[in-house]
Design an enzyme around this catalytic site. Structure first.
Site, PDB file in Angstrom:
ATOM      1  N   PRO A   2      14.495   5.201   3.226  1.00  0.00           N
ATOM      2  CG  PRO A   2      16.005   6.209   1.796  1.00  0.00           C
ATOM      3  CD  PRO A   2      15.748   5.928   3.241  1.00  0.00           C
ATOM      4  CD  GLU A   3       9.780   1.106   4.159  1.00  0.00           C
ATOM      5  OE1 GLU A   3       9.056   0.220   3.672  1.00  0.00           O
ATOM      6  OE2 GLU A   3       9.481   1.722   5.189  1.00  0.00           O
ATOM      7  CE  LYS A  59      14.314  -1.952   3.524  1.00  0.00           C
ATOM      8  NZ  LYS A  59      14.475  -1.879   4.979  1.00  0.00           N
ATOM      9  NE  ARG A 250      12.518   0.027  12.821  1.00  0.00           N
ATOM     10  CZ  ARG A 250      12.726   0.285  11.526  1.00  0.00           C
ATOM     11  NH1 ARG A 250      13.183  -0.654  10.717  1.00  0.00           N
ATOM     12  NH2 ARG A 250      12.496   1.483  11.039  1.00  0.00           N
TER      13      ARG A 250
END
Ligand SMILES: [Zn+2]
Length: 265
Positions: A2-3, A59, A250
């Site tokens: 979830p962003e 977030k 990432r």
């Protein structure tokens, strides 16, 4: 994971289902997600209170439980909220369930348990302790330029750094850079004023559009990178194969043809 858009969607869901009801019970099924609070303290702190309103920063979701008490929720990798009517069965991976006076419940579901639940007294103090940057949808273009202008390094790493700007994660960062025609590894020092303005517009557009679509990936425009992101994916702009690289720790997916390592202006 979830962003900002997902957490904003959870916020709106919570606001439309779970405010103003008296909390009668807090069922902690797995205390692993509790941070700096025990199951007993959480229940004692919330029982008899009502969720009054909520606030999102990056977030993190903060839910006011009356007075100066806030419930902080962070959704980790797999967290989500589910509102349950009287006899609906809670998901197996529900970690904490808030029960209301009318017997409806709000479940904090989190399969992988990287989520966090905490009680705090002061949001600003929390943001300072975590040294979180301003919310990605709360900054102006000049603030954005000031933040980015002070730093060097790959633009994607800058976008992911929650202490500079809060809310953008790995997936939406790729979408934002695709929209802005920027290679994820381009050094911010090489970006012109025009590039930064284009990037800022891309941030707002991507985050707002994802919120408007309730972050349903099946409804994302086919012209976006995300529906094609991954092995064998093709660029929706030029049809060439997408590539991946590790940037800022990432995996970034991008189109090497449409996203150049040099400034466009
Ligand atoms: Zn392309």
């Amino acid at each position: 994971m979830p962003e900002l858009p997902e957490v904003e969607t959870f916020k709106r869901y919570l606001d439309s289902t779970s405010l103003h009801q008296r909390i009668t019970n807090v069922d902690v099924r797995d205390a692993y997600v509790l941070k700096r609070v025990s199951a007993r303290q959480l229940a004692r702190g919330l029982k008899g209170r009502r969720f009054k309103n909520s606030h999102r920063h990056g977030k993190h979701l903060f839910v006011r439980a009356g007075g100066e008490l806030w419930l902080r929720l962070h959704f980790g990798m797999t967290g989500s909220l589910e509102y349950l009517d009287g006899d609906e069965v809670a998901p197996k991976t529900a970690r904490v369930i808030f029960r209301f006076a009318d017997n409806c419940r709000l479940a904090f579901d989190d399969q992988r348990k990287f989520g966090e639940i905490e009680l705090i007294k002061d949001i600003d103090e929390f943001l300072q302790t975590r040294r979180l940057g301003p919310d990605a949808l709360g900054i102006t273009l000049s603030q954005f330029k000031a933040i980015v202008g002070k730093h060097r390094g790959a633009i994607k790493a800058i976008l992911l750094n929650q202490q500079l700007i809060a809310g953008i994660g790995n997936l939406y960062a790729d979408e934002i850079l695709f929209r802005a025609h920027m290679h994820p590894a381009i050094d911010v020092a090489r970006l012109s004023d025009k590039d930064l303005a284009r990037l800022f517009r891309a941030i707002r557009y991507v985050l707002e559009k994802a919120i408007a679509l309730k972050t349903d990936f099946n409804r994302l425009p086919k012209s976006w990178l995300l529906p094609h992101r991954g092995k064998d994916g093709k660029c929706p702009r030029c049809g060439r194969r997408l590539r991946s690289a590790i940037t800022g720790g990432r995996t970034a997916w991008f189109c090497p043809h449409c996203q150049k390592r040099t400034s466009r202006s």
